[in-house]
Design a protein around this motif. Sequence first.
Motif, PDB file in Angstrom:
ATOM      1  N   ARG A   9       0.866  -1.544   0.124  1.00  0.00           N
ATOM      2  CA  ARG A   9       0.085  -0.228   0.025  1.00  0.00           C
ATOM      3  C   ARG A   9       0.875   1.406   0.225  1.00  0.00           C
ATOM      4  O   ARG A   9       0.748   2.188   0.208  1.00  0.00           O
ATOM      5  N   ARG A  10       2.130   1.298   0.486  1.00  0.00           N
ATOM      6  CA  ARG A  10       3.011   2.315  -0.117  1.00  0.00           C
ATOM      7  C   ARG A  10       3.291   2.645  -1.381  1.00  0.00           C
ATOM      8  O   ARG A  10       3.202   2.195  -2.229  1.00  0.00           O
ATOM      9  N   ASP A  11       2.623   3.964  -1.146  1.00  0.00           N
ATOM     10  CA  ASP A  11       2.826   4.823  -2.692  1.00  0.00           C
ATOM     11  C   ASP A  11       4.210   5.423  -3.201  1.00  0.00           C
ATOM     12  O   ASP A  11       5.119   4.677  -2.307  1.00  0.00           O
ATOM     13  N   ASN A  12       4.712   5.555  -4.296  1.00  0.00           N
ATOM     14  CA  ASN A  12       5.483   5.703  -5.115  1.00  0.00           C
ATOM     15  C   ASN A  12       5.968   7.295  -4.887  1.00  0.00           C
ATOM     16  O   ASN A  12       6.793   8.184  -5.946  1.00  0.00           O
ATOM     17  N   GLY A  13       5.337   7.933  -3.892  1.00  0.00           N
ATOM     18  CA  GLY A  13       6.083   9.171  -4.071  1.00  0.00           C
ATOM     19  C   GLY A  13       4.766  10.341  -4.379  1.00  0.00           C
ATOM     20  O   GLY A  13       4.801  11.473  -4.671  1.00  0.00           O
ATOM     21  N   ASP A  14       4.455   9.390  -6.457  1.00  0.00           N
ATOM     22  CA  ASP A  14       3.439  10.121  -6.963  1.00  0.00           C
ATOM     23  C   ASP A  14       2.049  10.107  -7.312  1.00  0.00           C
ATOM     24  O   ASP A  14       1.083  10.507  -7.261  1.00  0.00           O
ATOM     25  N   GLY A  15       1.228   9.671  -5.570  1.00  0.00           N
ATOM     26  CA  GLY A  15       0.129   9.029  -5.526  1.00  0.00           C
ATOM     27  C   GLY A  15      -0.210   7.645  -6.316  1.00  0.00           C
ATOM     28  O   GLY A  15      -1.626   7.809  -5.441  1.00  0.00           O
ATOM     29  N   GLN A  16       0.315   7.270  -6.511  1.00  0.00           N
ATOM     30  CA  GLN A  16       0.267   5.999  -7.493  1.00  0.00           C
ATOM     31  C   GLN A  16       0.672   4.879  -6.257  1.00  0.00           C
ATOM     32  O   GLN A  16       1.888   5.233  -6.129  1.00  0.00           O
ATOM     33  N   ARG A  17      -0.240   3.693  -6.485  1.00  0.00           N
ATOM     34  CA  ARG A  17       0.678   2.253  -5.898  1.00  0.00           C
ATOM     35  C   ARG A  17       1.325   1.701  -6.917  1.00  0.00           C
ATOM     36  O   ARG A  17       1.260   1.756  -7.974  1.00  0.00           O
ATOM     37  N   PRO A  18       2.509   0.936  -6.471  1.00  0.00           N
ATOM     38  CA  PRO A  18       3.194   0.707  -7.203  1.00  0.00           C
ATOM     39  C   PRO A  18       2.620  -1.100  -8.068  1.00  0.00           C
ATOM     40  O   PRO A  18       1.802  -1.247  -7.322  1.00  0.00           O
ATOM     41  N   LEU A  19       2.710  -1.362  -8.397  1.00  0.00           N
ATOM     42  CA  LEU A  19       2.346  -2.879  -9.597  1.00  0.00           C
ATOM     43  C   LEU A  19       2.662  -3.949  -8.389  1.00  0.00           C
ATOM     44  O   LEU A  19       3.964  -3.751  -8.227  1.00  0.00           O
ATOM     45  N   LEU A  20       1.953  -4.445  -8.057  1.00  0.00           N
ATOM     46  CA  LEU A  20       1.993  -5.652  -7.571  1.00  0.00           C
ATOM     47  C   LEU A  20       3.457  -6.863  -8.139  1.00  0.00           C
ATOM     48  O   LEU A  20       3.366  -7.144  -9.933  1.00  0.00           O
ATOM     49  N   ASP A  21       4.325  -7.122  -8.395  1.00  0.00           N
ATOM     50  CA  ASP A  21       5.155  -7.865  -8.566  1.00  0.00           C
ATOM     51  C   ASP A  21       4.825  -9.492  -8.965  1.00  0.00           C
ATOM     52  O   ASP A  21       4.772 -10.308  -7.910  1.00  0.00           O
ATOM     53  N   ARG A  22       4.121  -9.239 -10.034  1.00  0.00           N
ATOM     54  CA  ARG A  22       3.787 -10.744 -10.696  1.00  0.00           C
ATOM     55  C   ARG A  22       4.735 -11.973 -10.759  1.00  0.00           C
ATOM     56  O   ARG A  22       4.766 -13.396 -10.340  1.00  0.00           O
ATOM     57  N   GLU A  23       5.692 -11.732 -11.004  1.00  0.00           N
ATOM     58  CA  GLU A  23       6.944 -12.633 -11.579  1.00  0.00           C
ATOM     59  C   GLU A  23       7.800 -12.507 -10.679  1.00  0.00           C
ATOM     60  O   GLU A  23       8.157 -14.038 -10.167  1.00  0.00           O
ATOM     61  N   LEU A  24       7.962 -12.079  -9.587  1.00  0.00           N
ATOM     62  CA  LEU A  24       8.949 -12.827  -8.451  1.00  0.00           C
ATOM     63  C   LEU A  24      10.380 -13.555  -8.671  1.00  0.00           C
ATOM     64  O   LEU A  24      10.746 -14.445  -7.831  1.00  0.00           O
ATOM     65  N   ASP A  25      10.388 -12.957  -9.820  1.00  0.00           N
ATOM     66  CA  ASP A  25      12.280 -13.659 -10.537  1.00  0.00           C
ATOM     67  C   ASP A  25      13.975 -13.379  -9.369  1.00  0.00           C
ATOM     68  O   ASP A  25      14.480 -14.055  -9.752  1.00  0.00           O
ATOM     69  N   HIS A  26      13.557 -12.501  -8.513  1.00  0.00           N
ATOM     70  CA  HIS A  26      14.148 -12.815  -6.955  1.00  0.00           C
ATOM     71  C   HIS A  26      14.598 -14.284  -5.887  1.00  0.00           C
ATOM     72  O   HIS A  26      14.768 -14.332  -5.593  1.00  0.00           O
ATOM     73  N   LEU A  27      12.900 -14.698  -5.986  1.00  0.00           N
ATOM     74  CA  LEU A  27      12.972 -15.678  -5.767  1.00  0.00           C
ATOM     75  C   LEU A  27      13.256 -16.700  -5.925  1.00  0.00           C
ATOM     76  O   LEU A  27      12.977 -17.157  -7.169  1.00  0.00           O
ATOM     77  N   PRO A  28      14.169 -18.327  -4.999  1.00  0.00           N
ATOM     78  CA  PRO A  28      14.224 -19.090  -6.118  1.00  0.00           C
ATOM     79  C   PRO A  28      12.779 -20.060  -6.548  1.00  0.00           C
ATOM     80  O   PRO A  28      11.775 -19.668  -5.675  1.00  0.00           O
ATOM     81  N   PRO A  29      12.904 -20.750  -7.333  1.00  0.00           N
ATOM     82  CA  PRO A  29      11.039 -21.048  -8.006  1.00  0.00           C
ATOM     83  C   PRO A  29      10.435 -21.837  -7.181  1.00  0.00           C
ATOM     84  O   PRO A  29       9.269 -21.907  -7.231  1.00  0.00           O
ATOM     85  N   GLU A  30      10.993 -22.918  -5.754  1.00  0.00           N
ATOM     86  CA  GLU A  30       9.863 -23.327  -5.075  1.00  0.00           C
ATOM     87  C   GLU A  30       9.005 -22.396  -4.288  1.00  0.00           C
ATOM     88  O   GLU A  30       7.995 -22.081  -4.208  1.00  0.00           O
ATOM     89  N   ALA A  31      10.125 -21.231  -3.789  1.00  0.00           N
ATOM     90  CA  ALA A  31       9.219 -20.314  -2.341  1.00  0.00           C
ATOM     91  C   ALA A  31       8.485 -19.007  -3.332  1.00  0.00           C
ATOM     92  O   ALA A  31       7.255 -18.823  -3.582  1.00  0.00           O
ATOM     93  N   ARG A  32       9.145 -18.965  -4.869  1.00  0.00           N
ATOM     94  CA  ARG A  32       8.070 -18.482  -6.004  1.00  0.00           C
ATOM     95  C   ARG A  32       7.079 -19.044  -5.985  1.00  0.00           C
ATOM     96  O   ARG A  32       5.169 -18.760  -5.759  1.00  0.00           O
ATOM     97  N   TRP A  33       6.560 -20.502  -6.622  1.00  0.00           N
ATOM     98  CA  TRP A  33       5.476 -21.318  -6.487  1.00  0.00           C
ATOM     99  C   TRP A  33       4.512 -21.498  -4.762  1.00  0.00           C
ATOM    100  O   TRP A  33       3.374 -20.884  -5.425  1.00  0.00           O
ATOM    101  N   ARG A  34       5.405 -21.808  -4.440  1.00  0.00           N
ATOM    102  CA  ARG A  34       4.843 -21.462  -2.930  1.00  0.00           C
ATOM    103  C   ARG A  34       3.658 -20.223  -2.858  1.00  0.00           C
ATOM    104  O   ARG A  34       3.013 -19.553  -2.694  1.00  0.00           O
ATOM    105  N   GLU A  35       5.055 -18.993  -3.112  1.00  0.00           N
ATOM    106  CA  GLU A  35       3.641 -18.053  -2.795  1.00  0.00           C
ATOM    107  C   GLU A  35       2.897 -17.295  -3.784  1.00  0.00           C
ATOM    108  O   GLU A  35       1.556 -16.934  -3.991  1.00  0.00           O
ATOM    109  N   TRP A  36       2.716 -17.813  -5.177  1.00  0.00           N
ATOM    110  CA  TRP A  36       2.096 -17.915  -6.384  1.00  0.00           C
ATOM    111  C   TRP A  36       0.833 -18.874  -5.462  1.00  0.00           C
ATOM    112  O   TRP A  36      -0.706 -18.131  -5.626  1.00  0.00           O
ATOM    113  N   MET A  37       0.990 -19.584  -4.587  1.00  0.00           N
ATOM    114  CA  MET A  37       0.088 -20.323  -4.571  1.00  0.00           C
ATOM    115  C   MET A  37      -0.506 -20.259  -3.473  1.00  0.00           C
ATOM    116  O   MET A  37      -2.277 -19.261  -3.473  1.00  0.00           O
ATOM    117  N   GLN A  38      -0.205 -19.765  -2.348  1.00  0.00           N
ATOM    118  CA  GLN A  38      -0.739 -18.016  -1.331  1.00  0.00           C
ATOM    119  C   GLN A  38      -1.086 -17.453  -1.535  1.00  0.00           C
ATOM    120  O   GLN A  38      -2.707 -17.056  -1.249  1.00  0.00           O
TER     121      GLN A  38
END
Length: 240
Positions: A9-38
């Motif tokens: 919910r923290r905005d970018n300073g311009d009143g706009q909400r940041p886009l949700l990180d859908r790809e989660l490339d910074h996470l290892p594959p198993e953690a990424r899959w778990r986050e998507w499941m949740q």
Amino acid sequence: MAARSTKTRRDNGDGQRPLLDRELDHLPPEARWREWMQRVEATIFAASEPVTRSVLARVVGADCNLDLLIDDIREELRGRPYDLVAVAGGWKHLTRPTYADAIRAAMGGSEKAMDLTQSEVLVLMCVAYFQPITRAELSSFFGKEISRDFIGHLRGAKLIASGPRSPTPGAPYTYVTTKEFLLEFGLDTLRDLPDFEALEDAGLLSKEKLLAGDIPMGIAGGEDDGEDEQPSVGLVDDAM
């Protein structure tokens, strides 16, 4: 109400909400899959209506296979009293049938299924299989007049709705099933209806059996129903 995330919910300073990180490339594959499941399970849990594939695609990466993800969630729910079920064109958390009596006892009967008569079920069956269908066609099928009041009761229960006008003389309304019909009978789409010809071949369904239903005699009326309402869009399945 869902808890608010400070991070999302923290905005970018311009009143706009940041886009949700859908790809989660910074996470290892198993953690990424778990986050998507949740994320997917949380979205379905929070929704009051079945959640469609297009909605769930907003919270997972472009390369995520939603069908496999749903399968993994359902596997984890195998020992739980509820499941993730495909119904009415989306997914929804539903309690397992074996706990129906316990739920009714706890809720004082307020959670019981819609109380339909045999006559209503038979008419609904005909609408589901032969839609769009007029009241006159229903009456002809059963050999008895299906009254406007009878149709009105099913419409009031939101199990059927007005479809397109029939091309027959008088242009009467046709009737089609609705999303509520799919929810009530636990169907994802009309393709999930049992094959009518297979039921006939197996001797489980026939026109004679349908005619044996106690369909109430209605007040005779003209073929033009004279209804003032505008036709609404029902769930007519192109495959039916």
